[in-house]
Design a protein around this motif. Structure first.
Motif, PDB file in Angstrom:
ATOM      1  N   SER A  32       0.885  -1.179   0.000  1.00 40.41           N
ATOM      2  CA  SER A  32       0.000   0.000   0.000  1.00 40.41           C
ATOM      3  C   SER A  32       0.909   1.211   0.000  1.00 40.41           C
ATOM      4  O   SER A  32       1.879   1.253   0.764  1.00 40.41           O
ATOM      5  CB  SER A  32      -0.844   0.100   1.262  1.00 40.41           C
ATOM      6  OG  SER A  32      -1.290  -1.137   1.661  1.00 40.41           O
ATOM      7  N   VAL A  33       0.584   2.194  -0.816  1.00 43.52           N
ATOM      8  CA  VAL A  33       1.456   3.354  -0.951  1.00 43.52           C
ATOM      9  C   VAL A  33       0.680   4.642  -0.748  1.00 43.52           C
ATOM     10  O   VAL A  33      -0.432   4.802  -1.251  1.00 43.52           O
ATOM     11  CB  VAL A  33       2.117   3.392  -2.355  1.00 43.52           C
ATOM     12  CG1 VAL A  33       3.043   4.597  -2.494  1.00 43.52           C
ATOM     13  CG2 VAL A  33       2.887   2.113  -2.621  1.00 43.52           C
ATOM     14  N   LEU A  34       1.275   5.554   0.010  1.00 41.70           N
ATOM     15  CA  LEU A  34       0.768   6.921   0.142  1.00 41.70           C
ATOM     16  C   LEU A  34       1.910   7.786  -0.365  1.00 41.70           C
ATOM     17  O   LEU A  34       3.080   7.441  -0.178  1.00 41.70           O
ATOM     18  CB  LEU A  34       0.467   7.232   1.604  1.00 41.70           C
ATOM     19  CG  LEU A  34      -0.662   6.356   2.152  1.00 41.70           C
ATOM     20  CD1 LEU A  34      -0.475   6.103   3.616  1.00 41.70           C
ATOM     21  CD2 LEU A  34      -1.993   6.997   1.886  1.00 41.70           C
ATOM     22  N   ALA A  35       1.573   8.892  -1.007  1.00 43.06           N
ATOM     23  CA  ALA A  35       2.624   9.716  -1.598  1.00 43.06           C
ATOM     24  C   ALA A  35       2.382  11.194  -1.320  1.00 43.06           C
ATOM     25  O   ALA A  35       1.264  11.683  -1.453  1.00 43.06           O
ATOM     26  CB  ALA A  35       2.677   9.470  -3.110  1.00 43.06           C
ATOM     27  N   ILE A  36       3.456  11.878  -0.921  1.00 43.75           N
ATOM     28  CA  ILE A  36       3.400  13.322  -0.698  1.00 43.75           C
ATOM     29  C   ILE A  36       4.531  13.948  -1.508  1.00 43.75           C
ATOM     30  O   ILE A  36       5.673  13.490  -1.452  1.00 43.75           O
ATOM     31  CB  ILE A  36       3.547  13.674   0.794  1.00 43.75           C
ATOM     32  CG1 ILE A  36       2.361  13.106   1.585  1.00 43.75           C
ATOM     33  CG2 ILE A  36       3.632  15.196   0.990  1.00 43.75           C
ATOM     34  CD1 ILE A  36       2.454  13.298   3.081  1.00 43.75           C
ATOM     35  N   GLY A  37       4.180  14.971  -2.276  1.00 35.85           N
ATOM     36  CA  GLY A  37       5.170  15.648  -3.095  1.00 35.85           C
ATOM     37  C   GLY A  37       4.828  17.115  -3.222  1.00 35.85           C
ATOM     38  O   GLY A  37       3.842  17.575  -2.642  1.00 35.85           O
TER      39      GLY A  37
ATOM     40  N   GLY B 222      -0.539  14.777  -8.597  1.00 37.87           N
ATOM     41  CA  GLY B 222      -0.416  13.951  -9.781  1.00 37.87           C
ATOM     42  C   GLY B 222      -0.842  12.544  -9.442  1.00 37.87           C
ATOM     43  O   GLY B 222      -1.355  12.282  -8.353  1.00 37.87           O
ATOM     44  N   ASP B 223      -0.625  11.637 -10.373  1.00 40.29           N
ATOM     45  CA  ASP B 223      -1.042  10.261 -10.205  1.00 40.29           C
ATOM     46  C   ASP B 223       0.067   9.367 -10.747  1.00 40.29           C
ATOM     47  O   ASP B 223       0.527   9.567 -11.861  1.00 40.29           O
ATOM     48  CB  ASP B 223      -2.339  10.073 -10.999  1.00 40.29           C
ATOM     49  CG  ASP B 223      -2.981   8.756 -10.669  1.00 40.29           C
ATOM     50  OD1 ASP B 223      -3.697   8.702  -9.662  1.00 40.29           O
ATOM     51  OD2 ASP B 223      -2.739   7.783 -11.413  1.00 40.29           O
ATOM     52  N   VAL B 224       0.509   8.409  -9.938  1.00 41.57           N
ATOM     53  CA  VAL B 224       1.536   7.466 -10.372  1.00 41.57           C
ATOM     54  C   VAL B 224       1.048   6.067 -10.032  1.00 41.57           C
ATOM     55  O   VAL B 224       0.755   5.786  -8.874  1.00 41.57           O
ATOM     56  CB  VAL B 224       2.887   7.719  -9.638  1.00 41.57           C
ATOM     57  CG1 VAL B 224       3.917   6.682 -10.044  1.00 41.57           C
ATOM     58  CG2 VAL B 224       3.395   9.123  -9.914  1.00 41.57           C
ATOM     59  N   ALA B 225       0.934   5.222 -11.036  1.00 43.38           N
ATOM     60  CA  ALA B 225       0.524   3.816 -10.834  1.00 43.38           C
ATOM     61  C   ALA B 225      -0.758   3.714 -10.002  1.00 43.38           C
ATOM     62  O   ALA B 225      -0.900   2.846  -9.153  1.00 43.38           O
ATOM     63  CB  ALA B 225       1.663   3.028 -10.186  1.00 43.38           C
ATOM     64  N   GLY B 226      -1.682   4.656 -10.221  1.00 48.81           N
ATOM     65  CA  GLY B 226      -2.952   4.635  -9.489  1.00 48.81           C
ATOM     66  C   GLY B 226      -2.891   5.258  -8.103  1.00 48.81           C
ATOM     67  O   GLY B 226      -3.867   5.274  -7.369  1.00 48.81           O
ATOM     68  N   ILE B 227      -1.738   5.785  -7.725  1.00 48.83           N
ATOM     69  CA  ILE B 227      -1.556   6.432  -6.414  1.00 48.83           C
ATOM     70  C   ILE B 227      -1.619   7.946  -6.623  1.00 48.83           C
ATOM     71  O   ILE B 227      -0.914   8.482  -7.466  1.00 48.83           O
ATOM     72  CB  ILE B 227      -0.201   6.054  -5.780  1.00 48.83           C
ATOM     73  CG1 ILE B 227      -0.043   4.530  -5.658  1.00 48.83           C
ATOM     74  CG2 ILE B 227      -0.005   6.753  -4.435  1.00 48.83           C
ATOM     75  CD1 ILE B 227      -1.076   3.828  -4.805  1.00 48.83           C
ATOM     76  N   THR B 228      -2.452   8.616  -5.831  1.00 44.90           N
ATOM     77  CA  THR B 228      -2.555  10.072  -5.934  1.00 44.90           C
ATOM     78  C   THR B 228      -1.479  10.719  -5.078  1.00 44.90           C
ATOM     79  O   THR B 228      -1.328  10.378  -3.901  1.00 44.90           O
ATOM     80  CB  THR B 228      -3.947  10.540  -5.455  1.00 44.90           C
ATOM     81  OG1 THR B 228      -4.925   9.903  -6.279  1.00 44.90           O
ATOM     82  CG2 THR B 228      -4.101  12.049  -5.569  1.00 44.90           C
ATOM     83  N   ILE B 229      -0.739  11.639  -5.680  1.00 45.65           N
ATOM     84  CA  ILE B 229       0.281  12.379  -4.916  1.00 45.65           C
ATOM     85  C   ILE B 229      -0.415  13.570  -4.259  1.00 45.65           C
ATOM     86  O   ILE B 229      -1.056  14.368  -4.930  1.00 45.65           O
ATOM     87  CB  ILE B 229       1.412  12.886  -5.837  1.00 45.65           C
ATOM     88  CG1 ILE B 229       2.127  11.704  -6.509  1.00 45.65           C
ATOM     89  CG2 ILE B 229       2.418  13.731  -5.034  1.00 45.65           C
ATOM     90  CD1 ILE B 229       3.146  12.118  -7.565  1.00 45.65           C
ATOM     91  N   ARG B 230      -0.298  13.634  -2.941  1.00 45.04           N
ATOM     92  CA  ARG B 230      -0.867  14.766  -2.191  1.00 45.04           C
ATOM     93  C   ARG B 230       0.225  15.796  -1.956  1.00 45.04           C
ATOM     94  O   ARG B 230       1.395  15.451  -1.907  1.00 45.04           O
ATOM     95  CB  ARG B 230      -1.391  14.295  -0.831  1.00 45.04           C
ATOM     96  CG  ARG B 230      -2.429  13.217  -0.914  1.00 45.04           C
ATOM     97  CD  ARG B 230      -2.655  12.627   0.479  1.00 45.04           C
ATOM     98  NE  ARG B 230      -3.528  11.475   0.436  1.00 45.04           N
ATOM     99  CZ  ARG B 230      -4.841  11.541   0.533  1.00 45.04           C
ATOM    100  NH1 ARG B 230      -5.433  12.688   0.682  1.00 45.04           N
ATOM    101  NH2 ARG B 230      -5.574  10.439   0.499  1.00 45.04           N
TER     102      ARG B 230
END
Length: 121
Positions: free
Chosen positions: A32-37, A41-49
């Motif tokens: 499971s991945v969470l992303a902050i940048g 944007g969206d990478v591999a179905g993960i939303t970057i917050r």
């Protein structure tokens, strides 16, 4: 394989960036991945917050921010209480290592992509 809930800090939607590659590989390997940048944007179905949100049950925080940019996240990461923080090449930060270790958080100076590729994640 054990799912390790991972926060990618310094996420990017640019395919040439290592953070992008890490998100893609983590998803591919079933984590499971969470992303902050800095940009959404969206990478591999993960939303970057772009904002730090309260998180629970994080196994790993993997850093793609230089030491100066990490400072604003010190308290956030410590309050998130991950089991470990992975410092990818270029993010090494001895000052932060001490803070994390004094809060019982494991420090790993490694490359997330290599850990994943060699099944050591």
């Amino acid at each position: 394989m054990k799912n390790k809930k991972t926060l990618v800090l310094g996420a990017s939607k640019k395919p040439e960036k290592y953070a992008f590659k890490a998100i893609s590989m983590l998803v591919e390997k079933g984590h499971s991945v969470l992303a902050i940048g800095s940009n959404t944007g969206d990478v591999a179905g993960i939303t970057i917050r772009t904002k730090a949100i309260p998180l629970k049950n994080i196994d790993t925080v993997t850093l793609y921010l230089n030491p100066v940019r990490q400072r604003e996240y010190y308290n956030y990461i410590i309050e998130t209480k991950p089991k470990r923080v992975v410092f990818n090449p270029g993010t090494e930060n001895p000052e932060f290592y001490q803070l994390l270790q004094s809060n019982g958080i494991k420090v790993e100076v490694a490359c997330t992509l290599v850990l994943l590729a060699t099944n050591q994640y």
